[in-house]
Design an enzyme around this catalytic site. Structure first.
Site, PDB file in Angstrom:
ATOM      1  N   ASN A   1       0.810  -1.212   0.000  1.00 43.32           N
ATOM      2  CA  ASN A   1       0.000   0.000   0.000  1.00 43.32           C
ATOM      3  C   ASN A   1       0.844   1.262   0.000  1.00 43.32           C
ATOM      4  O   ASN A   1       2.040   1.249   0.290  1.00 43.32           O
ATOM      5  CB  ASN A   1      -0.902   0.001   1.235  1.00 43.32           C
ATOM      6  CG  ASN A   1      -0.103  -0.136   2.526  1.00 43.32           C
ATOM      7  OD1 ASN A   1       0.202  -1.270   2.917  1.00 43.32           O
ATOM      8  ND2 ASN A   1       0.268   0.958   3.168  1.00 43.32           N
TER       9      ASN A   1
ATOM     10  N   ASP B   1      -5.778  -0.312   1.687  1.00 44.17           N
ATOM     11  CA  ASP B   1      -4.700  -1.226   2.083  1.00 44.17           C
ATOM     12  C   ASP B   1      -4.711  -2.520   1.276  1.00 44.17           C
ATOM     13  O   ASP B   1      -4.550  -3.603   1.817  1.00 44.17           O
ATOM     14  CB  ASP B   1      -4.774  -1.537   3.587  1.00 44.17           C
ATOM     15  CG  ASP B   1      -3.558  -2.318   4.076  1.00 44.17           C
ATOM     16  OD1 ASP B   1      -2.468  -2.161   3.494  1.00 44.17           O
ATOM     17  OD2 ASP B   1      -3.693  -3.101   5.026  1.00 44.17           O
TER      18      ASP B   1
END
Length: 703
Positions: free
Chosen positions: A286, A331
Site C-alpha cells: 500500500n 490497504d
C-alpha cells in the site's frame, strides 16, 4: 536398509562433508565449506521435480506453485497419517515460515528471525542461530515479530532479520559467514520476508508501509553480501535526480509531498522468477498514508503501489508492471504469492502469472508482457464492480473513496484482505489453485490530518471492525474458467498456507489449531489432527529413504491475531504453542497434554470520569490496538490488558512511558504520550475490564 545409488552417493558426500567441516572448523570455516558440500544452485532449483524429495526454495520452485510430485502420501492412505516428530520452539509469537529441506536436513526460521536446522528423519536439532534482534524493534513491525523462511545456496543458508539485516550462515554449522544491513536503521523498516536466491544474488525487500518508509527491492551477492542492484518502487524527492526512468515516470502519478513519509509500496512478500524470460516478479504494498487525500492530494495512480512488477533479473531494470488497485486507500497490497504456470485458455497455451489479490480479485496475467488475461472476484467485493478487460483497471463503485466524500464507508474486503500473505498452491494435475481465502469487512472513517507519529501507524484514516461474523475458508479455484470448484469453511479467518501434491491431496493448518488433509480434486476431508495452536504457516513436504513427510510450523500470531481481539477469538483458538510438526504415514508420536487456560479479569474499581476514559479509548486505538487488540480485547499473542496486574498501579507508567519492559518488546511511548495521556489510557482499560468482569466474560483458549 537398501539405498538407491543416487541416495547412497548423496548420503556419503554429506557424511564426508560434515566430517571434514568438523575437523577444519576451528581453522577456517570458509575454506571447509565449498566443493565437498552438495550445492543448491539454480540448476537444482530449476530441476526440482527431478529430486522431488527436497524442498529447495520458499515455494519449492521458482514458479512458487507449492506443488510436490511426491505421492507416497495419497488419497488412499492419508487416513494413516500421524505425527512422526515435533520440536518445541523457543519463541512464542506468530510462526509463518515454510520449512526448507535440503538432502535430509530441515531448515526453518522462527519469530524474531532465529534459524534452526534439524535432522529430517529423527528431529534431532543440528544447530541453531540467534541474530539477537533487540525486542524493541517489534514496535516497528505492523504484523508481529514474524519471519517467513530462509533460502539455501552454495552451502549457505540466508535469513533476513526483523531489524533489517541480511545474514549468510554455513548450512552445515549455522556459523555466521556475513551480515549486512539492507535498511537505514533509524527509519521504521523491518523485514519479515523470506529471501530468494536467483543467479547467485540474494533478493530481498522490506516492510514498513504503515509507518513511513520508501519501498525497494535489492539484490546482494550470495558469496560476499555486497549490494549488486536496487530498484525503488516509489519516486523520491522530485527536487533530486531520479534513480531510473521508471521513477521519473512514476513521479508523474503522484502529487503533494509524498516523499516526506516515503510513499510506501514495500516489497514484503512475493517473489517469483522465470529462468527462460530472465524476469524476476514481485508485488508491492500500500501507499503511506492510506488516505489518498493526505498522501497524494486525491490525485494519480501513485505508481508503483499495489503493483505486480517485472524486472530484468541480472540488472534490476524495469520491464513491465500491472497495478491492481490504482490510487489505493483500502490497504490492498499486491504482495500475495505470484504463481507461474502454463495454462490452456480458449485453446491457446498461455504462460501466465496468477495472484489471488488482497482486493478480492483473482488475476491471470501474461508473464512476458504483464497484459491482463482475466480477472474475477473470488469473494464478495463491495469496492468495485469488476475489472475492465480493455484497460485492466478496476471499475470502482460510487462513493467508496472516503478521502473524496469525507464520509465513513463499509468495505469488503477489509485491510486484512480476501487473501493475505498465507501461501496458496497450484496443482497442475488438478488444474486448481488452493487459496486461504477470507471474508472480512471493515469500516473506514476519515480523520483530520495530523503530524506524523514517530511511533506506530500513520494511516490517515480510522478503522472499525465489522459487527458481522467474518469467514475463512479453503477455496479451490479454477483459474481458466475463473470460478470456484469447491470450498471448505472454517470457524473464522486467518488460516494457514497450503501445499498440494501428486498424491491428489491438499494440506493446510487452520486458525482453530487443526492440521487437515483434503482431496485435491473435490475437497473431501481425508485426515485431521488437533495441533494445539493456530497454524498460519504453509507446509512443505519431503522424502527420506522412501518415506514421505509433511512439515509445518504451528504458532498463532500475525496482524489478525494481534489487532482484531474478539474477532480473532471467533476463529477458534487463542493459544500460541510454537512448534515444528512433522507428519508421516504410521506416525505414532503424541503431543504433551495442554493445561486449560482462562483469562482472569480482576481490575481495580473504576473511579475516573467518563471524559477521561473516552479520551483514553481514542489514544488506545491510535497507539495500542494494533498489538493489544481492538476494544482492548487481546487476540492471544501478547498480553490482554484487561487482565493486566498493572492496572491502577504506578508500574503502568514505568512500562508505558519509561520502557521498563522494552526487552520484552514493549518500548517507551513517551515520544507520543504524556503522563496525562497514559492516565487516560489506563482509565479506559480499567473501564473496559470492569465492563467485561460485570458481564462475567472470560476468554478461553483451547482445552
Amino acid at each position: 536398509m537398501q539405498l538407491g545409488s543416487e541416495l547412497f552417493d548423496r548420503a556419503l558426500r554429506t557424511v564426508l562433508a560434515v566430517t571434514l567441516l568438523t575437523a577444519l572448523l576451528a581453522g577456517s570455516p570458509s575454506r571447509a565449506e565449498p566443493a565437498v558440500i552438495e550445492p543448491v544452485d539454480g540448476t537444482r532449483i530449476a530441476n526440482s521435480d527431478v529430486e522431488a524429495r527436497n524442498w529447495l526454495s520458499y515455494g519449492r520452485t521458482y514458479s512458487e506453485q507449492r506443488y510436490s510430485p511426491l505421492n507416497r502420501i495419497n488419497v488412499d492412505n492419508a487416513k494413516s497419517l500421524g505425527l512422526a516428530w515435533f520440536a518445541d520452539l523457543d519463541t512464542n509469537r506468530g510462526q509463518e515460515a515454510t520449512p526448507l529441506v535440503v538432502d535430509g536436513i530441515v531448515y526453518i526460521s522462527t519469530a524474531w528471525s532465529l534459524v534452526k536446522a534439524y535432522d529430517g528423519r529423527s528431529g534431532r536439532l543440528l544447530w541453531s542461530y540467534d541474530p539477537a534482534v533487540h525486542r524493541e524493534v517489534g514496535v516497528k513491525a505492523c504484523c508481529d515479530a514474524v519471519n517467513r523462511g530462509v533460502a539455501a545456496w552454495n552451502g549457505k543458508i540466508f535469513v533476513a532479520t526483523l531489524d533489517g539485516r541480511l545474514v549468510g550462515l554455513s548450512a552445515a554449522t549455522g556459523k555466521l559467514i556475513w551480515s549486512t544491513y539492507t535498511v537505514e536503521e533509524h527509519k521504521p523498516y523491518t523485514i519479515t520476508q523470506a529471501p530468494r536466491v536467483i543467479k547467485g544474488r540474494v533478493i530481498i525487500g522490506n516492510s514498513g508501509g504503515e509507518y513511513g518508509s520508501r519501498g525497494y527491492i535489492s539484490a546482494y551477492d550470495a558469496q560476499t553480501g555486497k549490494l549488486d542492484w536496487r530498484f525503488f518502487t516509489v519516486p523520491g524527492d522530485p527536487s533530486k535526480p531520479f534513480e531510473s526512468e521508471a521513477m521519473a515516470r512514476a513521479a508523474k502519478t503522484w502529487s503533494g509531498e509524498w516523499w516526506k513519509l516515503g510513499g510506501g509500496a514495500m516489497v514484503w512478500d512475493s517473489i517469483s522468477f522465470d529462468p527462460e524470460l530472465n524476469l524476476l516478479y514481485f508485488g508491492t504494498g500500500n501507499g503511506i498514508q492510506w488516505d489518498q487525500g493526505q498522501r497524494s492530494l486525491d490525485k494519480g495512480d501513485n505508481l508503483f503501489i499495489d503493483s505486480i512488477v517485472a524486472l530484468n533479473a541480472d540488472t534490476g531494470s524495469y520491464v513491465w508492471h500491472y497495478q491492481t488497485t490504482p490510487g489505493d486507500e483500502w490497504d490492498y497490497d499486491a504482495t500475495q504469492q505470484l504463481v507461474l504456470a502454463d495454462l490452456t485458455i480458449q485453446g491457446q497455451l498461455r504462460h501466465v502469472l496468477m495472484q489471488a489479490n488482497k482486493n478480492g480479485f483473482f488475476y491471470v496475467l501474461d508473464r512476458k508482457t504483464g497484459g491482463l488475461i482475466s480477472a474475477a472476484p473470488f469473494v464478495p467485493v463491495t469496492w468495485a464492480k469488476g475489472i475492465d478487460a480493455n484497460t485492466g483497471r478496476p471499475i470502482e463503485n460510487k462513493d467508496v473513496r472516503y478521502s473524496a466524500t469525507g464520509k465513513p464507508v463499509d468495505i469488503m474486503p477489509g485491510p486484512v484482505g480476501a487473501h493475505s500473505w498465507q501461501a496458496m498452491a497450484y496443482s497442475p494435475s488438478a488444474g486448481l489453485v488452493y487459496v486461504p481465502a477470507q471474508e472480512v469487512f471493515n469500516r473506514f472513517f476519515p480523520v483530520k490530518p495530523s503530524v506524523p507519529s514517530p511511533i506506530g501507524f500513520n494511516l490517515g484514516v480510522g478503522l472499525i471492525g465489522s459487527p458481522l461474523r467474518n469467514q475463512g475458508f479453503l477455496l479451490a479455484w479454477d483459474p481458466v474458467c475463473q470460478r470456484a470448484a469447491w470450498r471448505v469453511t472454517y470457524e473464522g479467518p486467518w488460516n494457514g498456507g497450503v501445499v498440494s501434491t501428486a498424491g491428489n491431496i491438499v494440506a493446510q493448518g487452520n486458525a482453530a489449531g487443526n492440521f487437515n488433509v483434503y482431496r485435491a480434486d473435490n475437497g473431501q476431508k481425508l485426515w485431521s489432527m488437533f495441533a494445539q495452536s493456530g497454524i498460519i504457516a504453509a507446509p512443505s513436504t519431503y522424502e527420506i529413504d522412501g518415506q514421505q513427510y509433511i512439515a509445518v510450523l504451528s504458532g498463532w500470531g500475525g496482524t489478525y491475531a494481534l489487532a482484531t481481539g474478539r474477532q480473532a477469538a471467533a476463529s477458534g483458538n487463542l493459544r500460541n504453542v510454537s512448534r515444528l510438526l512433522v507428519f508421516t504415514l504410521g506416525g505414532d508420536v503424541t503431543l504433551p497434554p495442554l493445561e486449560p487456560i482462562q483469562l482472569r479479569i480482576n481490575p481495580p474499581p473504576e473511579s475516573a470520569d467518563v471524559a477521561s476514559s473516552r479520551r483514553g479509548e481514542q489514544l488506545y486505538g491510535a497507539h495500542c490496538a494494533e498489538c493489544h487488540g481492538e476494544d482492548a480485547v487481546g487476540g492471544g499473542v501478547v498480553p490482554d490488558l484487561r487482565a493486566s496486574g498493572f492496572l491502577g498501579s504506578e508500574a503502568f507508567y514505568r512500562i508505558v512511558l519509561d520502557g521498563a519492559l522494552k526487552d520484552a518488546g514493549m518500548v517507551s511511548f513517551s515520544a507520543v504520550l504524556s503522563h496525562e495521556d497514559a492516565t487516560a489510557i489506563q482509565n479506559f482499560l480499567v473501564h473496559r475490564a470492569n465492563q467485561d468482569k460485570s458481564r462475567g466474560e472470560t476468554t478461553k483458549a483451547s482445552p
